[in-house]
Design an enzyme around this catalytic site. Structure first.
Site, PDB file in Angstrom:
ATOM      1  N   ASN A   9       0.885  -1.208   0.168  1.00  0.00           N
ATOM      2  CA  ASN A   9      -0.102  -0.130  -0.016  1.00  0.00           C
ATOM      3  C   ASN A   9       0.873   1.074   0.180  1.00  0.00           C
ATOM      4  O   ASN A   9       1.398   1.833   0.664  1.00  0.00           O
ATOM      5  CB  ASN A   9      -0.517   0.017   1.471  1.00  0.00           C
ATOM      6  CG  ASN A   9      -1.317   0.835   1.389  1.00  0.00           C
ATOM      7  OD1 ASN A   9      -2.142   2.171   0.525  1.00  0.00           O
ATOM      8  ND2 ASN A   9      -2.813   1.082   2.327  1.00  0.00           N
ATOM      9  N   TRP A  10       1.168   1.682  -0.967  1.00  0.00           N
ATOM     10  CA  TRP A  10       1.945   2.835  -1.380  1.00  0.00           C
ATOM     11  C   TRP A  10       1.286   4.132  -0.767  1.00  0.00           C
ATOM     12  O   TRP A  10       2.363   5.108  -0.623  1.00  0.00           O
ATOM     13  CB  TRP A  10       2.573   3.590  -2.473  1.00  0.00           C
ATOM     14  CG  TRP A  10       3.286   2.318  -3.350  1.00  0.00           C
ATOM     15  CD1 TRP A  10       3.750   1.481  -2.818  1.00  0.00           C
ATOM     16  CD2 TRP A  10       3.313   2.100  -4.681  1.00  0.00           C
ATOM     17  NE1 TRP A  10       4.019   0.753  -4.576  1.00  0.00           N
ATOM     18  CE2 TRP A  10       4.536   1.410  -5.166  1.00  0.00           C
ATOM     19  CE3 TRP A  10       3.362   3.987  -5.647  1.00  0.00           C
ATOM     20  CZ2 TRP A  10       5.375   1.049  -6.264  1.00  0.00           C
ATOM     21  CZ3 TRP A  10       4.569   3.175  -6.903  1.00  0.00           C
ATOM     22  CH2 TRP A  10       4.718   1.646  -7.052  1.00  0.00           C
ATOM     23  N   LYS A  11      -0.042   3.980  -0.525  1.00  0.00           N
ATOM     24  CA  LYS A  11      -0.417   5.311   0.675  1.00  0.00           C
ATOM     25  C   LYS A  11      -0.396   6.908  -1.348  1.00  0.00           C
ATOM     26  O   LYS A  11      -0.203   6.487  -1.881  1.00  0.00           O
ATOM     27  CB  LYS A  11      -0.094   5.416   1.579  1.00  0.00           C
ATOM     28  CG  LYS A  11      -0.117   4.390   2.993  1.00  0.00           C
ATOM     29  CD  LYS A  11      -0.311   4.337   3.742  1.00  0.00           C
ATOM     30  CE  LYS A  11      -0.152   3.417   4.731  1.00  0.00           C
ATOM     31  NZ  LYS A  11       0.207   3.312   5.976  1.00  0.00           N
ATOM     32  N   HIS A  95      -9.365   1.334   5.443  1.00  0.00           N
ATOM     33  CA  HIS A  95      -8.452   1.149   5.811  1.00  0.00           C
ATOM     34  C   HIS A  95      -8.396   2.764   7.151  1.00  0.00           C
ATOM     35  O   HIS A  95      -9.127   2.931   6.875  1.00  0.00           O
ATOM     36  CB  HIS A  95      -7.199   1.958   4.671  1.00  0.00           C
ATOM     37  CG  HIS A  95      -5.330   1.961   4.937  1.00  0.00           C
ATOM     38  ND1 HIS A  95      -5.141   2.646   6.136  1.00  0.00           N
ATOM     39  CD2 HIS A  95      -4.518   0.707   5.268  1.00  0.00           C
ATOM     40  CE1 HIS A  95      -4.114   2.172   6.821  1.00  0.00           C
ATOM     41  NE2 HIS A  95      -3.539   1.590   5.683  1.00  0.00           N
ATOM     42  N   GLU A  97      -6.505   4.362   8.089  1.00  0.00           N
ATOM     43  CA  GLU A  97      -6.635   5.664   7.460  1.00  0.00           C
ATOM     44  C   GLU A  97      -7.982   6.886   6.869  1.00  0.00           C
ATOM     45  O   GLU A  97      -7.532   7.628   6.986  1.00  0.00           O
ATOM     46  CB  GLU A  97      -5.052   5.857   6.578  1.00  0.00           C
ATOM     47  CG  GLU A  97      -3.904   5.466   7.529  1.00  0.00           C
ATOM     48  CD  GLU A  97      -3.233   5.056   6.302  1.00  0.00           C
ATOM     49  OE1 GLU A  97      -3.044   5.805   5.512  1.00  0.00           O
ATOM     50  OE2 GLU A  97      -1.806   4.996   7.614  1.00  0.00           O
ATOM     51  N   GLY A 173       2.414   2.731  10.507  1.00  0.00           N
ATOM     52  CA  GLY A 173       3.063   3.554  10.631  1.00  0.00           C
ATOM     53  C   GLY A 173       4.348   4.326  11.963  1.00  0.00           C
ATOM     54  O   GLY A 173       4.444   5.011  11.752  1.00  0.00           O
ATOM     55  N   SER A 214       3.766  -1.925  10.330  1.00  0.00           N
ATOM     56  CA  SER A 214       5.259  -2.343  10.417  1.00  0.00           C
ATOM     57  C   SER A 214       5.908  -3.214   9.338  1.00  0.00           C
ATOM     58  O   SER A 214       6.832  -3.760  10.635  1.00  0.00           O
ATOM     59  CB  SER A 214       5.230  -1.743  11.859  1.00  0.00           C
ATOM     60  OG  SER A 214       4.886   0.115  12.331  1.00  0.00           O
ATOM     61  N   GLY A 235       3.264  -1.194   3.960  1.00  0.00           N
ATOM     62  CA  GLY A 235       3.544   0.611   3.828  1.00  0.00           C
ATOM     63  C   GLY A 235       4.551   0.919   3.279  1.00  0.00           C
ATOM     64  O   GLY A 235       5.161   0.612   2.221  1.00  0.00           O
ATOM     65  N   GLY A 236       4.835   1.122   4.816  1.00  0.00           N
ATOM     66  CA  GLY A 236       6.399   1.675   4.067  1.00  0.00           C
ATOM     67  C   GLY A 236       7.386   1.306   3.743  1.00  0.00           C
ATOM     68  O   GLY A 236       8.338   2.215   2.163  1.00  0.00           O
TER      69      GLY A 236
END
Ligand code: 13P
Length: 254
Positions: A9-11, A95, A97, A173, A214, A235-236
């Protein structure tokens, strides 16, 4: 046997030049490991079409969100019909967010899941508790409520094609991953006490439940060896070719 899934998920990150380099690298790696692990990349909407052109072979692209409406005057929204028309077959739904910053409710998430299914788009349905919920011992209650709402109209046959992502909000995150035991406990709960009563043992057993929060090269394998963890929503670490490939590699080794 459930096949492992590693989704990125590149956001809201990366320029197109950066995205292209990363997609080309992932495409190469995903094709080498196609039998062992399904790779899905969810870039920003505007890159979906071009990402689809780059992914020749076995990796797939997915959206990060889908509208709860079919079409019409909903400025800024993207419908399942639009996603379908450019060959997108996956979408993240609900999600944390989106819930946190854009006020998405459990009911809206349910409507979005319905729209995805209507369009034959596989939903990666997110659930997960906040730190406050966990400290109060409410994590199972919260997750059950989120998933019950999300899946309220889903039948057995459609459920086999969906993916559940357990993403504890306190691990997203933050660099603080759920321990493999904490994640396994929640995944087993989702499979046995949420999915099984609704869909039966066979569908629950076949359902993919991936973990997010994470996930890094250093903790992926310990998570993936857990019996109810079927992969990761990253994510990251999905923004680094080296890190993401080594997470795919960890899934592929099992
Ligand atoms: P991080 O891997 O950056 O914690 O993000 C997880 C996530 O939100 C994936 O959807």
């Amino acid at each position: 046997m459930r096949r492992k899934i590693v989704a990125g998920n590149w956001k809201m990150n990366l320029s197109w030049e950066e995205a292209k380099t990363l997609l080309l690298g992932i495409n190469r790696f995903a094709n080498i490991h196609k039998r062992d692990c399904k790779v899905i990349i969810c870039p920003p909407f505007v890159y979906l079409d071009r990402a689809n052109d780059i992914f020749i072979g076995h990796a797939s692209v997915g959206a990060q969100n889908i509208s709860e409406y079919d079409n019409g005057a909903y400025t800024g929204e993207i419908s399942g019909e639009i996603l379908n028309s450019i060959g997108v077959h996956y979408t993240i739904v609900g999600h944390s967010e989106r819930r946190q910053y854009f006020g998405e409710t459990n009911e809206q998430v349910g409507r979005k899941v319905d729209k995805a299914i209507e369009r034959n788009i596989k939903a990666i349905i997110c659930c997960g508790e906040t730190l406050e919920d966990r400290n109060a011992g409410r994590q199972k209650h919260v997750v059950k409520e989120q998933l019950t709402a999300a899946l309220r109209n889903v039948n057995k046959e459609a459920m086999e094609r969906q993916i559940i992502a357990y993403e504890p909000v306190w691990a997203v995150g933050t660099g603080q991953t759920a321990s493999p035991a904490q994640a396994q406990e929640m995944h087993a709960f989702i499979r046995n006490e949420v999915l099984e009563p609704i869909f039966g043992a066979e569908v629950a057993d076949n359902s993919s439940i991936i973990y997010g929060g994470s996930v890094k090269p250093g903790n992926a394998e310990d998570l993936f060896v857990q019996p109810d963890i079927d992969g990761a929503l990253v994510g990251g670490a999905s923004l680094s070719l080296e890190d993401f490939n080594s997470i795919i590699h960890a899934a592929q080794r099992l």
